[in-house]
Design an enzyme around this catalytic site. Structure first.
Site, mmCIF file in Angstrom:
data_model
loop_
_atom_site.group_PDB
_atom_site.id
_atom_site.type_symbol
_atom_site.label_atom_id
_atom_site.label_comp_id
_atom_site.label_asym_id
_atom_site.label_seq_id
_atom_site.Cartn_x
_atom_site.Cartn_y
_atom_site.Cartn_z
ATOM 1 N N HIS A 91 0.816 -1.231 0.000
ATOM 2 C CA HIS A 91 0.000 0.000 0.000
ATOM 3 C C HIS A 91 0.843 1.271 0.000
ATOM 4 O O HIS A 91 0.321 2.358 -0.218
ATOM 5 C CB HIS A 91 -1.020 -0.028 1.148
ATOM 6 C CG HIS A 91 -0.501 0.338 2.489
ATOM 7 N ND1 HIS A 91 -0.187 -0.594 3.452
ATOM 8 C CD2 HIS A 91 -0.236 1.542 3.029
ATOM 9 C CE1 HIS A 91 0.243 0.041 4.529
ATOM 10 N NE2 HIS A 91 0.223 1.332 4.296
ATOM 11 N N ASP A 134 -0.700 -7.420 1.345
ATOM 12 C CA ASP A 134 -0.062 -6.099 1.465
ATOM 13 C C ASP A 134 1.455 -6.278 1.592
ATOM 14 O O ASP A 134 2.037 -6.105 2.666
ATOM 15 C CB ASP A 134 -0.651 -5.380 2.694
ATOM 16 C CG ASP A 134 -0.279 -3.909 2.728
ATOM 17 O OD1 ASP A 134 0.324 -3.425 1.741
ATOM 18 O OD2 ASP A 134 -0.562 -3.255 3.748
ATOM 19 N N SER A 152 4.189 2.040 8.208
ATOM 20 C CA SER A 152 3.833 1.009 7.235
ATOM 21 C C SER A 152 5.016 0.509 6.455
ATOM 22 O O SER A 152 5.909 1.289 6.106
ATOM 23 C CB SER A 152 2.849 1.577 6.224
ATOM 24 O OG SER A 152 1.587 1.514 6.771
ATOM 25 N N GLY A 153 4.998 -0.782 6.170
ATOM 26 C CA GLY A 153 6.073 -1.377 5.386
ATOM 27 C C GLY A 153 7.270 -1.756 6.226
ATOM 28 O O GLY A 153 8.128 -2.514 5.796
HETATM 29 N N1 ARG Z 1 -1.267 2.160 7.270
HETATM 30 C C1 ARG Z 1 -0.332 2.824 8.101
HETATM 31 C C2 ARG Z 1 0.777 3.459 7.297
HETATM 32 O O1 ARG Z 1 0.581 3.650 6.114
HETATM 33 C C3 ARG Z 1 0.195 1.930 9.167
HETATM 34 C C4 ARG Z 1 -0.859 1.617 10.101
HETATM 35 C C5 ARG Z 1 -0.472 0.749 11.201
HETATM 36 N N2 ARG Z 1 -1.447 1.041 12.200
HETATM 37 C C6 ARG Z 1 -1.504 0.508 13.346
HETATM 38 N N3 ARG Z 1 -2.391 0.923 14.190
HETATM 39 N N4 ARG Z 1 -0.678 -0.471 13.699
HETATM 40 O O2 ARG Z 1 1.778 3.891 7.814
#
Ligand code: ARG
Length: 432
Positions: free
Chosen positions: A241, A286, A382-383
């Site tokens: 993503h 993902d 993320s990632g």
């Molecule tokens: N989707 C988020 C990002 O793009 C990461 C989310 C992780 N969230 C969590 N509550 N652990 O950075």
């Protein structure tokens, strides 16, 4: 303030000419004392300077590469995995043989360590490749060392080598440049050079340089967007993503090191491979792998994590750590210094409970955090990696930061892409 006075009363009795003479002598003596003082101070400063220089800057390291065949050990593919028991046992034998060789030699003070960097195969037997490190305060010693080290090793390998039958005719010896040697020394996965001070973190706290050497920052036009994890010198694994509407590798770059403001090193991106079944906004699959424009050289602060085998299990409630530069709260701004958060793995059954994620957690996902919401990853993480250490302290990549309902809310732990589930996919794209 008390100050020493010239002996005036004595001068009053002496004849005039004597008086001037004695005055000059006295001046000379005072002058002499000052000069002597200055000379002594300068010499002392030079000596202290030299000592400090030798202690802190004067050390020169010399690296050598050796290789030899061991005739009584059959090659096994397990030697490809440095964390396998077979590799570790062999490594221990070689290291103690070399240690014993140099500890009993004239170079015992200069010998620092031996490190097996690779085990290859020749005629069905193993070939050991090792790096030897020596230290001296004198730069000019290199050539002298070369001969002496070679002679000592030759003698040893031709003589008594315990349970190892070494083919002394296969022995090779060469010196190495420091970055090449460092690269080889830091090549094995899941290890780190530093032992961080107190890892008993409750919430996210600042990490230390070299503590999470596989962590990378994925940046778009030099702005941090996502975390990523180094799995070889030229591949990263991250979340699919991160590349929604932005999958042109030329727009991205990667930085390594604790601080976003002062990267240890940077690379461009050659190729981004997104899982073919990833469909935004669904969270399934993902995962993406990223090929660096050129390989990184491993250092004590840039190293790769171990990829777990597909059948590796990370049991519920085991300790894991998530790292990233993501925000410290929902909708917060990113942090310049890498953060770490210690947490626990939550099993999928618990994570799928009605009050938690009520059935949306697939076997390809993994939950981690605390049900009372103490620590979590957040936007910008993320990632990035969720890692777990085995009993020997080798770090494995368990998850990739993927999603969550806001950050650190009770009953809303972080959801990660389960790396073991995608082990074969990673292998098929990277060959690792
Ligand atoms: N989707 C988020 C990002 O793009 C990461 C989310 C992780 N969230 C969590 N509550 N652990 O950075």
């Amino acid at each position: 303030m008390a100050r020493e006075q010239p002996p005036r009363r004595e001068l009053a009795w002496t004849p005039l000419q004597n008086r001037t003479e004695s005055n000059t002598r006295m001046k000379l003596t005072r002058c002499g004392k000052i000069t002597l003082g200055i000379v002594v101070t300068v010499i002392a400063a030079v000596i202290i300077g030299l000592i400090v220089h030798f202690i802190f800057y004067g050390k020169t390291h010399f690296y050598y590469h050796i290789s030899f065949k061991v005739n009584n050990i059959d090659y096994d593919s397990k030697f490809e995995k440095p964390y396998s028991q077979e590799y570790m046992d062999l490594n221990e034998k070689i290291v103690s043989l070399v240690n014993e060789t140099f500890h009993g030699s004239k170079l015992r003070r200069q010998y620092v360590k031996c490190h097996v960097v690779q085990v290859s195969r020749a005629k069905g037997k193993v070939v050991i490749h090792a790096v030897l490190k020596f230290m001296s305060y004198l730069k000019c010693k290199a050539a002298k060392f070369w001969d002496r080290i070679e002679t000592i090793l030759h003698q040893k390998l031709n003589g008594e080598t315990g349970s190892l039958h070494i083919d002394s005719s296969s022995f090779t010896f060469s010196d190495m440049e420091i970055p090449t040697a460092e690269n080889l020394l830091h090549n094995c996965c899941g290890q780190r050079t530093i032992t961080p001070s107190g890892n008993k973190v409750a919430g996210g706290v600042n990490a230390e340089e070299g503590e999470w050497p596989w962590q990378a920052s994925l940046q778009q036009n030099s702005v941090h967007r996502c975390g990523a994890t180094l799995i070889s010198n030229s591949w990263l694994v991250t979340a699919a993503h991160c590349f929604i509407n932005a999958n042109d590798p030329r727009k991205w770059n990667v930085s390594f090191g604790l601080l976003l403001s002062h990267p240890q090193t940077q690379r461009g991106i050659k190729n981004i491979i997104i899982h073919e079944h990833y469909r935004y906004p669904a969270h399934d699959n993902d995962i993406a792998v990223v090929n660096l424009s050129s390989p990184v050289l491993y250092t004590s602060n840039i190293r790769r994590v171990c990829l777990p085998e597909a059948n590796h299990t990370f049991p519920p409630n085991s300790d894991v750590v998530v790292t990233g530069w993501g925000s410290l709260k929902s909708d917060g701004s990113i942090s310049n210094i890498l953060q770490k958060g210690a947490m626990k793995i939550i099993d999928n059954k618990t994570c799928n409970k009605e009050e938690i994620y009520s059935g949306v957690i697939k076997p390809s996902m993994l939950c981690a955090g605390f049900l009372n919401g103490k620590v979590d990853a957040c936007q910008g993480d993320s990632g990035g990696p969720l890692v777990s250490a085995d009993q020997k302290g080798t770090w494995f990549l368990a998850g990739i930061v993927s999603w969550g309902d806001e950050c650190a809310l009770p009953n809303k732990p972080g959801v990660y892409t389960r790396v073991t589930y995608y082990r074969d996919w990673i292998m098929s794209k990277t060959g690792l």
